[in-house]
Motif scaffolding. Structure first.
Motif, PDB file in Angstrom:
ATOM      1  N   GLY A 643       1.397  10.038  10.424  1.00  0.00           N
ATOM      2  CA  GLY A 643       0.665   9.335   9.388  1.00  0.00           C
ATOM      3  C   GLY A 643       1.489   9.073   8.153  1.00  0.00           C
ATOM      4  O   GLY A 643       2.486   9.752   7.888  1.00  0.00           O
ATOM      5  N   THR A 644       1.053   8.061   7.429  1.00  0.00           N
ATOM      6  CA  THR A 644       1.553   7.762   6.095  1.00  0.00           C
ATOM      7  C   THR A 644       0.382   7.962   5.142  1.00  0.00           C
ATOM      8  O   THR A 644      -0.766   8.105   5.587  1.00  0.00           O
ATOM      9  N   PRO A 645       0.624   7.960   3.838  1.00  0.00           N
ATOM     10  CA  PRO A 645      -0.511   8.100   2.919  1.00  0.00           C
ATOM     11  C   PRO A 645      -1.574   7.024   3.087  1.00  0.00           C
ATOM     12  O   PRO A 645      -2.732   7.236   2.727  1.00  0.00           O
ATOM     13  N   GLN A 646      -1.201   5.847   3.658  1.00  0.00           N
ATOM     14  CA  GLN A 646      -2.190   4.783   3.846  1.00  0.00           C
ATOM     15  C   GLN A 646      -2.986   4.929   5.135  1.00  0.00           C
ATOM     16  O   GLN A 646      -4.153   4.545   5.197  1.00  0.00           O
ATOM     17  N   MET A 647      -2.355   5.457   6.187  1.00  0.00           N
ATOM     18  CA  MET A 647      -3.028   5.495   7.471  1.00  0.00           C
ATOM     19  C   MET A 647      -2.429   6.571   8.362  1.00  0.00           C
ATOM     20  O   MET A 647      -1.213   6.784   8.363  1.00  0.00           O
ATOM     21  N   ALA A 648      -3.302   7.255   9.101  1.00  0.00           N
ATOM     22  CA  ALA A 648      -2.875   8.316  10.013  1.00  0.00           C
ATOM     23  C   ALA A 648      -3.470   8.062  11.383  1.00  0.00           C
ATOM     24  O   ALA A 648      -4.414   7.276  11.540  1.00  0.00           O
ATOM     25  N   GLY A 697       2.660  -3.775   7.687  1.00  0.00           N
ATOM     26  CA  GLY A 697       3.262  -5.037   7.270  1.00  0.00           C
ATOM     27  C   GLY A 697       4.035  -4.944   5.971  1.00  0.00           C
ATOM     28  O   GLY A 697       4.987  -4.170   5.843  1.00  0.00           O
ATOM     29  N   ASP A 698       3.587  -5.742   4.991  1.00  0.00           N
ATOM     30  CA  ASP A 698       4.277  -5.806   3.697  1.00  0.00           C
ATOM     31  C   ASP A 698       3.729  -4.825   2.676  1.00  0.00           C
ATOM     32  O   ASP A 698       4.104  -4.891   1.493  1.00  0.00           O
ATOM     33  N   GLN A 699       2.830  -3.937   3.081  1.00  0.00           N
ATOM     34  CA  GLN A 699       2.333  -2.947   2.130  1.00  0.00           C
ATOM     35  C   GLN A 699       3.493  -2.087   1.620  1.00  0.00           C
ATOM     36  O   GLN A 699       4.427  -1.795   2.368  1.00  0.00           O
ATOM     37  N   PRO A 700       3.445  -1.696   0.368  1.00  0.00           N
ATOM     38  CA  PRO A 700       4.556  -0.891  -0.166  1.00  0.00           C
ATOM     39  C   PRO A 700       4.645   0.467   0.526  1.00  0.00           C
ATOM     40  O   PRO A 700       3.628   1.038   0.931  1.00  0.00           O
ATOM     41  N   ALA A 701       5.869   0.957   0.668  1.00  0.00           N
ATOM     42  CA  ALA A 701       6.075   2.295   1.216  1.00  0.00           C
ATOM     43  C   ALA A 701       5.645   3.319   0.174  1.00  0.00           C
ATOM     44  O   ALA A 701       6.058   3.248  -0.989  1.00  0.00           O
ATOM     45  N   VAL A 702       4.795   4.256   0.572  1.00  0.00           N
ATOM     46  CA  VAL A 702       4.262   5.262  -0.346  1.00  0.00           C
ATOM     47  C   VAL A 702       4.878   6.612   0.008  1.00  0.00           C
ATOM     48  O   VAL A 702       4.891   7.001   1.181  1.00  0.00           O
ATOM     49  N   PRO A 703       5.403   7.328  -0.977  1.00  0.00           N
ATOM     50  CA  PRO A 703       6.033   8.618  -0.675  1.00  0.00           C
ATOM     51  C   PRO A 703       5.009   9.668  -0.274  1.00  0.00           C
ATOM     52  O   PRO A 703       3.826   9.574  -0.622  1.00  0.00           O
ATOM     53  N   LEU A 704       5.462  10.660   0.452  1.00  0.00           N
ATOM     54  CA  LEU A 704       4.607  11.789   0.789  1.00  0.00           C
ATOM     55  C   LEU A 704       4.362  12.631  -0.457  1.00  0.00           C
ATOM     56  O   LEU A 704       5.150  12.583  -1.412  1.00  0.00           O
TER      57      LEU A 704
END
Length: 714
Positions: A643-648, A697-704
């Motif tokens: 997962g990322t902070p946006q989606m798991a 897609g083009d959503q910004p990369a969000v740090p953990l």
């Protein structure tokens, strides 16, 4: 016939006529009084039923944007208002069934008496019911008693008491509703066969139109159907349907509502119904299609678990707006079936995606390589593969997440702590049953429990963070030993999200309280007074729910807040009023610092040396994530939870039946075999990265989130 017999029969018929009229109009003494009183006792209750029991309506399920994806119903009904019934339909029906509708007050006395005399005299049974009376009868049959055969039979039995009750209710209705309201009410409840009820649904199903646009011959066909929808079904019995339509046209002429020349012209026209079968939507989740069907199924399962009955769901006329992101679901479906053919026998590949959050964990996508549907020959299935406990082979090393979190929670080790990583390990706490195991020390139990790693090269020691990325079995069984039993790891699994999984039995099914051998996984693999539990728990051999595994990642990415994986955005009733669905409350299940540090601890899986690194590189992945692969014994199933902070979410590939392995021979070439070579870093990781790359897609990369020094081990 003797003269006396004829006189007695004549006298009886006269009395019957008197009772019928008197029993309806006012109570009297004697036989008429008894009949009237019996009717009075039930008429008010029946009137109440008519008012309190609403007709079944269609429930609509939509995606997150409000686009309808499925309909659920027991009776296909599209309600119409009085002004939506055009003259063609009005006069076709009244000419066929009740041409004096606008003159009588609920009961046509002349027809009623004629029918009563004929029926009692033993002649042919004659109908005398007005549209108002038929409205009462059809409401009882199709609404109030629709699931009660005895009640339905009683509502149409040929008895005086039933006729009295029906007539009195009809008279009562005429004092409360206008004629047009009664006509619309009747046309909203009457059956047109094949689960089609009401003129709104019939107009669409038979002619792909609306009630306002029905032509005269179309209206005549539908008006003729209400007499006997099965006999006059235009697809099964077109000749009888044509004859019946033409009879209604003749009655319209007789009733002076249609010119004879027009009627003769209409008789030459074909029936004009839609080809083959009625045009109506599927009545269950198959209507959501091969991609969205699994999500629809989860919505249904979720609401039933929340306390809504299936009958409520299928008749309540709800509008259920879901959290389904159709773009994400499409990408998940495409990736899953790219990796494993949709028609590959005995192999399922699923992807379940959840949006993290401290207030809600919204389910975004539920996909599988297989299409949702009932055609098994085409590989279709209606089993809830992405959201049920169907992976009976297990999640493999993904369960090491729970041992790690339990160890960190107790301060035994942090993510940067150095832990031993040998090529083999013999547990000094858990028993296994094997007798051939190289000893690394004297066991405390009479049986050995020895594990080894998939790789023969072991570094001797490693940081816990690196061990999560490389996944040596020996290191995590050793950590489980330090916990003293499987209890803490099982408890952590339940806390973080594996609740249905831990409550299911060892075959993945519901626990049978009558079977002493049927126990939940949490008990079967947990500690007892005589045992520390089943040491292989950390290696993930037990049946697993893919959606719950994905929700574990969401919990860690939500600061340790568990929320039920909900598919619901809103639910409104037939009147547009909000419906409160009982959902479990979100819970802070582990300290936020522990969850955040676990995310950092699991952040190296896609990096060089990690088990999913090759799949990540092939997808061009360049975002921070937490991840953990898993492969079960004999390579019969494999997982990737990430997962990322946006989606798991979690991807799983598994055999749907039988034992043995899965063989991987390239993208799209996965099959069952004896000795498998499947791993979590192959098909599951490729499925996850293949979908998520396009979804984000083009959503910004969000740090953990930042680690908490309390759990680092430094």
């Amino acid at each position: 016939m003797r003269t006396t017999d004829g006189l007695f029969k004549l006298l009886g018929l006269c009395l019957l006529a008197g009772v019928l009229v008197a029993g309806i109009l006012f109570p009297v003494v004697g036989a008429a009084g008894v009949a009237s009183n019996q009717a009075s006792e039930t008429v008010e209750q029946t009137s109440s039923d008519l008012a309190d029991v609403p007709p079944p309506l269609v429930t609509t399920i939509t995606d997150s944007g409000g686009r309808a994806i499925a309909t659920l119903y027991d009776q296909y009904r599209v309600p119409v208002a009085p002004d939506q019934i055009n003259d063609a339909m009005r006069w076709a029906l009244l000419s066929a069934e009740d041409k004096a509708f606008y003159e009588h007050h609920g009961v046509n006395w002349a027809r009623t008496l004629r029918a009563a005399v004929s029926n009692t005299a033993g002649g042919d049974t004659q109908g005398a019911s007005t549209i108002t009376q038929q409205y009462v009868k059809n409401y009882l049959i199709n609404v109030v008693y629709r699931q009660d055969k005895a009640g339905q039979e009683k509502a149409q039995e040929q008895t005086l008491s039933r006729k009295l009750k029906e007539a009195r209710i009809a008279i009562n209705l005429e004092t409360k509703l206008s004629k047009d309201q009664i006509l619309a009410g009747y046309l909203n409840v009457v059956e047109f066969s094949r689960q089609i009820y009401g003129i709104g649904a019939a107009a669409h199903a038979y002619f792909d139109t609306t009630p306002e646009k029905l032509t005269v011959p179309q209206a005549a066909l539908l008006a003729g159907l209400v007499n006997n929808p099965i006999v006059f079904d235009p697809w099964n019995h077109p000749d009888k349907a044509t004859q019946r339509r033409n009879l209604v046209l003749d009655r319209m002429v007789s009733n002076e509502k249609l010119a004879k020349a027009d009627a003769e012209r209409f008789k030459t026209q074909p029936l004009g119904v839609v080809p083959d079968t009625p045009s109506k939507p599927p009545s269950n989740c198959t209507g959501a299609g091969p991609e969205n069907g699994f999500f629809c199924q989860y919505v249904q399962d979720y609401l039933l678990k929340a306390g809504m009955s299936k009958d409520q769901l299928y008749t309540g006329g709800y509008t259920i707006k879901t959290t389904l992101d159709e773009k994400a679901n499409h990408e998940a479906k495409l990736s899953a079936q790219t990796q494993v053919s949709k028609t590959q026998k005995n192999v399922a590949n699923t992807l379940s995606l959840v949006r993290p959050g401290k207030d809600r964990h919204e389910v975004v996508a539920l996909a599988a390589n297989r299409d949702y549907g009932i055609d098994a020959d085409q590989g279709q299935t209606t089993y809830a593969l992405p959201s049920g406990v169907y992976n009976t082979g297990g999640a493999g090393s993904s369960y090491k997440i729970f041992t790690t979190a339990a160890v960190m929670d107790r301060g035994i080790a942090g993510i940067y702590s150095t832990i031993p990583v040998g090529s083999s390990y013999t547990s000094h706490v858990f028993t296994g049953g094997g007798a051939q195991c190289p000893a690394t020390g004297p066991p405390l139990n009479s049986k050995w429990y020895c594990v080894s790693n998939a790789s023969k090269n072991s570094p001797g020691s490693s940081s816990l963070q690196n061990a999560l990325a490389t996944s040596p079995n020996t290191a995590f069984v050793a950590l489980e030993d330090k916990l003293g039993s499987t209890g803490p790891a099982i408890e952590m699994a339940s806390k973080l999200g594996m609740r249905t999984t831990m409550a299911s039995d060892t075959n993945g099914g519901a626990v049978d309280p009558k079977d002493p051998k049927s126990v939940p996984q949490s008990k079967a693999y947990g500690p007892t007074a005589k045992s520390p539990g089943f040491g292989a728990f950390t290696l993930g051999f037990s049946p697993t729910n893919g959606l719950e595994l994905g929700n574990v990642a969401a919990t860690l990415l939500s600061g340790g807040v568990w929320c039920p994986p909900t598919p619901l955005s809103s639910v409104t009733d037939r009147d547009g009023k909000p419906v409160q669905v009982k959902e479990e409350a979100c819970q802070q299940v582990v300290p936020e610092g522990l969850a955040n540090t676990m995310a950092i601890g699991m952040s190296k899986d896609d990096q060089p040396g990690g088990t999913s690194a090759k799949a990540a590189a092939a997808a061009g992945w360049n975002r921070p994530l937490l991840g953990k692969t898993g492969t079960s014994q004999n390579n019969g199933s494999a997982t990737f939870v990430a997962g990322t902070p946006q989606m798991a979410g979690a991807a799983m590939v598994f055999r749907t039946a039988g034992s043995g392995g899965l063989c991987y021979a390239g993208v799209g070439n996965v099959r069952t075999c004896g000795e498998g070579n499947m791993f979590g870093g192959v098909t599951p990781a490729q499925t996850w990265f293949g979908a998520m790359k396009n979804i984000l897609g083009d959503q910004p990369a969000v740090p953990l989130p930042p680690e908490d020094p309390k759990y680092t081990g430094r």
